[in-house]
Scaffold this motif. Structure first.
Motif, PDB file in Angstrom:
ATOM      1  N   SER A   1     113.546 115.057 107.978  1.00 47.02           N
ATOM      2  CA  SER A   1     113.292 114.901 106.551  1.00 47.02           C
ATOM      3  C   SER A   1     112.096 113.965 106.368  1.00 47.02           C
ATOM      4  N   PRO A   2     111.449 113.988 105.186  1.00 50.38           N
ATOM      5  CA  PRO A   2     110.249 113.168 104.999  1.00 50.38           C
ATOM      6  C   PRO A   2     110.431 111.693 105.360  1.00 50.38           C
ATOM      7  N   LEU A   3     111.532 111.070 104.926  1.00 52.41           N
ATOM      8  CA  LEU A   3     111.739 109.654 105.222  1.00 52.41           C
ATOM      9  C   LEU A   3     111.884 109.414 106.716  1.00 52.41           C
ATOM     10  N   ASN A   4     112.693 110.220 107.383  1.00 50.01           N
ATOM     11  CA  ASN A   4     112.907 110.029 108.820  1.00 50.01           C
ATOM     12  C   ASN A   4     111.690 110.420 109.643  1.00 50.01           C
ATOM     13  N   SER A   5     110.931 111.411 109.181  1.00 46.74           N
ATOM     14  CA  SER A   5     109.690 111.766 109.875  1.00 46.74           C
ATOM     15  C   SER A   5     108.706 110.604 109.837  1.00 46.74           C
ATOM     16  N   LEU A   6     108.565 109.991 108.671  1.00 46.14           N
ATOM     17  CA  LEU A   6     107.650 108.848 108.566  1.00 46.14           C
ATOM     18  C   LEU A   6     108.130 107.680 109.400  1.00 46.14           C
TER      19      LEU A   6
ATOM     20  N   GLU B   1     105.956  99.441 106.389  1.00 43.15           N
ATOM     21  CA  GLU B   1     105.873  99.805 104.975  1.00 43.15           C
ATOM     22  C   GLU B   1     105.438 101.268 104.775  1.00 43.15           C
ATOM     23  N   TRP B   2     104.705 101.827 105.742  1.00 43.84           N
ATOM     24  CA  TRP B   2     104.229 103.197 105.593  1.00 43.84           C
ATOM     25  C   TRP B   2     105.379 104.200 105.548  1.00 43.84           C
ATOM     26  N   GLN B   3     106.536 103.842 106.097  1.00 47.26           N
ATOM     27  CA  GLN B   3     107.643 104.795 106.123  1.00 47.26           C
ATOM     28  C   GLN B   3     108.170 105.104 104.716  1.00 47.26           C
ATOM     29  N   TRP B   4     107.882 104.225 103.748  1.00 39.15           N
ATOM     30  CA  TRP B   4     108.406 104.447 102.406  1.00 39.15           C
ATOM     31  C   TRP B   4     107.690 105.574 101.675  1.00 39.15           C
ATOM     32  N   ILE B   5     106.607 106.084 102.263  1.00 38.68           N
ATOM     33  CA  ILE B   5     105.974 107.272 101.674  1.00 38.68           C
ATOM     34  C   ILE B   5     107.003 108.392 101.555  1.00 38.68           C
ATOM     35  N   GLY B   6     107.827 108.552 102.595  1.00 40.08           N
ATOM     36  CA  GLY B   6     108.831 109.605 102.597  1.00 40.08           C
ATOM     37  C   GLY B   6     109.875 109.414 101.521  1.00 40.08           C
TER      38      GLY B   6
ATOM     39  N   GLU C   1     115.400 120.455  98.581  1.00 42.09           N
ATOM     40  CA  GLU C   1     115.577 120.484 100.033  1.00 42.09           C
ATOM     41  C   GLU C   1     115.366 119.131 100.729  1.00 42.09           C
ATOM     42  N   PRO C   2     114.320 118.333 100.400  1.00 44.91           N
ATOM     43  CA  PRO C   2     114.121 117.066 101.128  1.00 44.91           C
ATOM     44  C   PRO C   2     115.303 116.108 101.014  1.00 44.91           C
ATOM     45  N   GLY C   3     115.878 115.952  99.815  1.00 39.83           N
ATOM     46  CA  GLY C   3     117.018 115.054  99.643  1.00 39.83           C
ATOM     47  C   GLY C   3     118.244 115.532 100.397  1.00 39.83           C
ATOM     48  N   VAL C   4     118.484 116.841 100.375  1.00 40.41           N
ATOM     49  CA  VAL C   4     119.631 117.404 101.093  1.00 40.41           C
ATOM     50  C   VAL C   4     119.447 117.216 102.599  1.00 40.41           C
ATOM     51  N   ALA C   5     118.247 117.493 103.099  1.00 38.91           N
ATOM     52  CA  ALA C   5     117.984 117.338 104.536  1.00 38.91           C
ATOM     53  C   ALA C   5     118.203 115.899 104.982  1.00 38.91           C
ATOM     54  N   TRP C   6     117.822 114.934 104.138  1.00 39.87           N
ATOM     55  CA  TRP C   6     118.005 113.527 104.509  1.00 39.87           C
ATOM     56  C   TRP C   6     119.493 113.174 104.603  1.00 39.87           C
ATOM     57  N   LEU C   7     120.319 113.637 103.667  1.00 40.33           N
ATOM     58  CA  LEU C   7     121.755 113.365 103.723  1.00 40.33           C
ATOM     59  C   LEU C   7     122.395 113.980 104.962  1.00 40.33           C
ATOM     60  N   VAL C   8     121.985 115.187 105.310  1.00 40.56           N
ATOM     61  CA  VAL C   8     122.528 115.854 106.495  1.00 40.56           C
ATOM     62  C   VAL C   8     122.167 115.089 107.752  1.00 40.56           C
TER      63      VAL C   8
END
Length: 443
Positions: free
Chosen positions: A61-66, A78-83, A318-325
């Motif tokens: 997911s965007p957050l975990n990828s960053l 701090e760059w990880q918060w882009i996700g 999709e991004p929010g759901v992928a992060w919860l999973v």
């Protein structure tokens, strides 16, 4: 191919079918279109390539990828918060996007039932006002649309997303081509071509140029994590550059086709093409109500609008759901239900903004009338998305190692790579920052 369809579905939405035609009509046609195409090349494509690159390299997911890339590249945390900003932007956006999509559903039913036949401008204005000021009806349509979106996302990437885009994107394109062919029978297609593809820079103001730059950024669903999450599903052997060019090209073609479908109908019925946001919901229904077979073609048009909104809303959820999973090990159906329910509840705030919760405020030199709906729109489209796109370009251009970027783009540093790298590092951040300044009223 599924990635191309899904990413194009994410990019193609109300912005293409609703916003692009009225902006082109409002800001002079051909000159606006030319600036828009240049902006796609200098802003849209570089940021989209960067988002896909981050997503595929992180495979999460965007957050975990960053998070993963920040660790691998030795960057500041701090760059990880882009996700996270992208995910939150997407969820806030879909909360009010779903309400607008509900209007399209309501108009689909009304057009199919012949409600607009013979109705005057004043009658259409009354129908529209009655709809948006009735919280119960808006809630019903908003609920239907959110259920449609949540069910597809809950079914997963293979059974839900893939199957949906395989059906909806060809149908969307088929409906649009059908409407363009119909528009050609009105005798106004030549006038429309001249309007859209003959630049007259005397008709283009500085505000029009800035609007074209901003729309080129927003039309590709950038800065919300949607393209990033789709990038995480992209096979490693696929060229990111070629995939991006295909998606951006299809998105642009669909926007232009929308203009070729809408303007001949409006011109043939003596309606103003520069009528602004009301072009779709308050101007075109008058034409559909007066023209031969208007019930059929009006219904097909609003069905097209529903499909466009549906494919975009799936990508936003999709991004929010992928992060919860990933992060909470939650079952996908439960994650989709929780995210969908949260967005649905937030959408109620937008619904009430058109009636009892409405209030006025000044922003960027303009008076806003619809309270929290306008605040949500400004927060996402005006602030978070440009800042997110700016951060993505800076992260790929300046924070990631050059070799890491080159490896993800095929491992070769030829002329194409050098051009993209230069534009992403220098030109795109400046252009996106200008879009941000315009959105907050500095320009």
């Amino acid at each position: 191919m599924v990635f191309i369809l899904a990413a194009t579905g994410s990019a193609v939405g109300l912005g293409n079918i609703w916003k692009f035609p009225y902006l082109a009509g409002e800001y002079g046609g051909g000159a606006f279109v030319l600036v828009y195409l240049l902006s796609i090349a200098l802003i849209g494509i570089p940021v989209m390539m960067s988002e896909i690159l981050i997503g595929r390299r992180g495979r999460q997911s965007p957050l975990n990828s960053l998070k993963s890339l920040v660790e691998n590249e030795g960057a500041r945390r701090e760059w990880q918060w882009i996700g996270l900003v992208g995910i939150l932007s997407a969820l806030v956006t879909i909360s009010f996007y779903s309400v607008i999509a509900g209007w399209a559903l309501a108009y689909l039913v009304r057009t199919s039932a012949g409600v607009f036949v013979g109705v005057t401008h004043e009658g259409i204005d009354s129908i529209f006002s009655d709809l948006v000021s009735d919280p119960e009806r808006l809630l019903a349509w908003h609920t239907i649309f959110m259920v449609m979106t949540t069910v597809v996302v809950a079914r997963g990437v293979k059974s839900g997303l893939e199957q949906a885009v395989k059906f909806m994107m060809p149908m969307l394109l088929l409906l649009l081509v059908f409407l363009v062919v119909y528009g050609s029978t009105t005798g106004k297609l030549t006038d429309t071509f001249l309007f859209l593809f003959t630049p007259d820079f005397s008709q283009l103001s500085a505000a029009g140029m800035l609007e074209a730059m901003g729309h080129a950024f927003f039309t590709l669903s950038l800065g919300m994590g949607a393209i990033m999450i789709y990038g995480s599903y992209l096979p490693g052997e696929v060229s990111i550059g070629k995939a991006t060019l295909l998606v951006a090209g299809m998105d642009t073609v669909i926007a232009l086709l929308a203009g070729l479908a809408i303007f001949p109908i409006a011109l043939a019925n003596g309606l103003a093409v520069d009528s602004g946001p009301g072009l779709i919901f308050q101007t075109l229904p008058v034409a559909f109500g007066q023209m031969p077979d208007g019930v059929l073609f009006g219904a097909l048009f609003f069905l097209l609008l529903v499909f466009a909104a549906w494919t975009s809303s799936i990508s936003l959820l999709e991004p929010g759901v992928a992060w919860l999973v990933e992060s909470l090990n939650m079952q996908r159906r439960r994650a989709a239900a929780w995210v969908g329910l949260s967005v649905w509840m937030l959408g109620i705030v937008t619904i009430m903004s058109f009636s009892s919760w409405s209030f006025e405020f000044e922003f960027a030199g303009e008076t806003k009338h619809n309270g929290m709906f306008d605040i949500f729109n400004i927060l996402t489209a005006g602030i978070l998305l440009p800042l997110g796109g700016l951060a993505i370009a800076l992260f790929c251009g300046w924070i990631m190692r050059r070799q890491s970027v080159a490896d993800e783009l095929g491992g070769k540093e030829g002329a194409g790579f050098e051009l993209w790298y230069f534009v992403t590092r220098y030109i795109t951040p400046l252009a996106v920052f200008v879009v941000f300044l315009r959105a907050i009223g500095v320009f």
